[in-house]
Design a protein around this motif. Sequence first.
Motif, mmCIF file in Angstrom:
data_model
loop_
_atom_site.group_PDB
_atom_site.id
_atom_site.type_symbol
_atom_site.label_atom_id
_atom_site.label_comp_id
_atom_site.label_asym_id
_atom_site.label_seq_id
_atom_site.Cartn_x
_atom_site.Cartn_y
_atom_site.Cartn_z
ATOM 1 N N UNK A 144 0.825 -1.212 0.000
ATOM 2 C CA UNK A 144 0.000 0.000 0.000
ATOM 3 C C UNK A 144 0.858 1.260 0.000
ATOM 4 N N UNK A 145 1.885 1.283 0.869
ATOM 5 C CA UNK A 145 2.728 2.470 0.996
ATOM 6 C C UNK A 145 3.874 2.491 -0.015
ATOM 7 N N UNK A 146 4.029 1.380 -0.768
ATOM 8 C CA UNK A 146 5.122 1.265 -1.754
ATOM 9 C C UNK A 146 6.477 1.547 -1.109
ATOM 10 N N UNK A 147 6.734 0.845 0.002
ATOM 11 C CA UNK A 147 7.957 1.071 0.761
ATOM 12 C C UNK A 147 9.048 0.040 0.456
ATOM 13 N N UNK A 148 8.879 -0.729 -0.609
ATOM 14 C CA UNK A 148 9.924 -1.649 -1.090
ATOM 15 C C UNK A 148 10.442 -2.594 -0.002
ATOM 16 N N UNK A 149 9.553 -3.117 0.805
ATOM 17 C CA UNK A 149 9.950 -4.103 1.811
ATOM 18 C C UNK A 149 10.487 -3.521 3.099
ATOM 19 N N UNK A 150 10.443 -2.198 3.259
ATOM 20 C CA UNK A 150 10.969 -1.577 4.477
ATOM 21 C C UNK A 150 10.237 -2.081 5.725
ATOM 22 N N UNK A 151 8.913 -2.164 5.640
ATOM 23 C CA UNK A 151 8.137 -2.599 6.805
ATOM 24 C C UNK A 151 8.410 -4.065 7.130
ATOM 25 N N UNK A 152 8.593 -4.880 6.100
ATOM 26 C CA UNK A 152 8.931 -6.293 6.341
ATOM 27 C C UNK A 152 10.283 -6.402 7.035
ATOM 28 N N UNK A 153 11.229 -5.556 6.631
ATOM 29 C CA UNK A 153 12.550 -5.564 7.282
ATOM 30 C C UNK A 153 12.439 -5.197 8.761
ATOM 31 N N UNK A 154 11.617 -4.199 9.053
ATOM 32 C CA UNK A 154 11.428 -3.808 10.452
ATOM 33 C C UNK A 154 10.770 -4.943 11.227
ATOM 34 N N UNK A 155 9.784 -5.585 10.604
ATOM 35 C CA UNK A 155 9.004 -6.611 11.287
ATOM 36 C C UNK A 155 9.833 -7.814 11.693
ATOM 37 N N UNK A 156 10.914 -8.094 10.952
ATOM 38 C CA UNK A 156 11.713 -9.285 11.265
ATOM 39 C C UNK A 156 13.039 -8.943 11.947
ATOM 40 N N UNK A 157 13.272 -7.667 12.231
ATOM 41 C CA UNK A 157 14.574 -7.256 12.764
ATOM 42 C C UNK A 157 14.832 -7.823 14.165
ATOM 43 N N UNK A 158 13.819 -7.801 14.998
ATOM 44 C CA UNK A 158 13.991 -8.258 16.380
ATOM 45 C C UNK A 158 12.923 -9.286 16.694
ATOM 46 N N UNK A 159 13.334 -10.447 17.138
ATOM 47 C CA UNK A 159 12.370 -11.499 17.493
ATOM 48 C C UNK A 159 11.697 -11.155 18.805
ATOM 49 N N UNK A 160 10.481 -11.671 19.040
ATOM 50 C CA UNK A 160 9.804 -11.428 20.323
ATOM 51 C C UNK A 160 10.620 -11.979 21.479
#
Length: 398
Positions: A56-72
């Motif tokens: 939607x935001x056309x962020x080229x995977x930026x949000x996916x990178x943030x989402x997997x950066x640190x495990x719970x």
Amino acid sequence: MNCGEFSQRVRDLLRDRGMSVRGVARHLNYDHAYLSRVLSGKQQPSTQLVTALDNLFQTDGELADIAVRVAPPTASPEAAESPAITDRILTLNEARGADFAQAIRETSRRLIVLDNELDGVSIAEPAGRAFKVVHQRLGAGDYDPRYERDIQSAAAELAEITGWALFDAERDGAARRFNQEALFLANLSGDRSIALLTLQNMAMHSEWRGRNQEALSIARSVLNRRRLSPRVEAMFRMREAKGLVGTGRTSDAIESLQRARSLIEDGNDVGEPGWAWWLTDREIDGHWGHALQIAGDVRKAIERLLQSAQPGRGVATGYASMSSARLAQCLLDVNAWRDAEDVARSLVTAAPGVSSGRTLRLIGQVAKQRERLDGAPPSLTDTLEHLGEKLNEDPFTL
């Protein structure tokens, strides 16, 4: 996952683009309350939601990178070493939190690959057994409740895939049960995206079983009540068309198909759900040709089915030979012997690698048409006889 970092970045993107949470939820077909919990850092986003927001935001995977950066913090040591949880095979019996949701989604992805890239592999049984494990654990509460919504959402997707696989294997009663379970879990988790996909499957299943008014009612219940992305609307326009032609309203069906085709041609993939990948102009042409075949306009059906059956056009699916089988039926109906023989030969080559029960039944109907051909050349009847023999071969004979 560092939910705070992810949610803050999404909130920044919303502010910069002047978009509201409610508007985004409506556009992506997600529950507003679920998206609000994610953006307040109270709940982890599902992988599907992350992908949808990136698109939607056309962020080229930026949000996916943030989402997997640190495990719970509560994740297993193995998951902490690999934020994307891709260096090991997660098992449905062991995981409990975010890794449980991820294990379910990984199972779904593997099943989809098997279904579409290895056409001769039926996924109905492994999909059903995998979901049974998940279903039992959901019923027993054997998971970390903090991840309940994401686990339910992942389970809904697995149930939807199983329902599709059972439908394609022509196990109608089981397909109906799994579709209903998928819809229940999707609504429970607030995953409107999977709820839509499941309703699409239910409309398709109803149409295949000859319940055309039911298929039309399902399609219109979505078209009349929801704001849909172009590709998703095209999908339900296609289902609407099949219901219409099945109830004798051919001209209305053609209008719906024209609308579906224009939505695919004019739209782009921004904000579209990841599961809509299979809906292409080739897919619509195949259904258009089938609609014309049902209506008895065989010559126009041939034109559309020829377009759909062209090799290398569109994306690979495990039921790709369906349009070729319908094309062969139509060519035989108009005594186009030479063209029919060419298509039948292509089916002889394809048949050993097909596991789709629906497709095999259609190919079988083509082979049986040799019994009622009048004036067909011997080479054609021989090819159709050979096709029947191929269908009866032991798939484990090399």
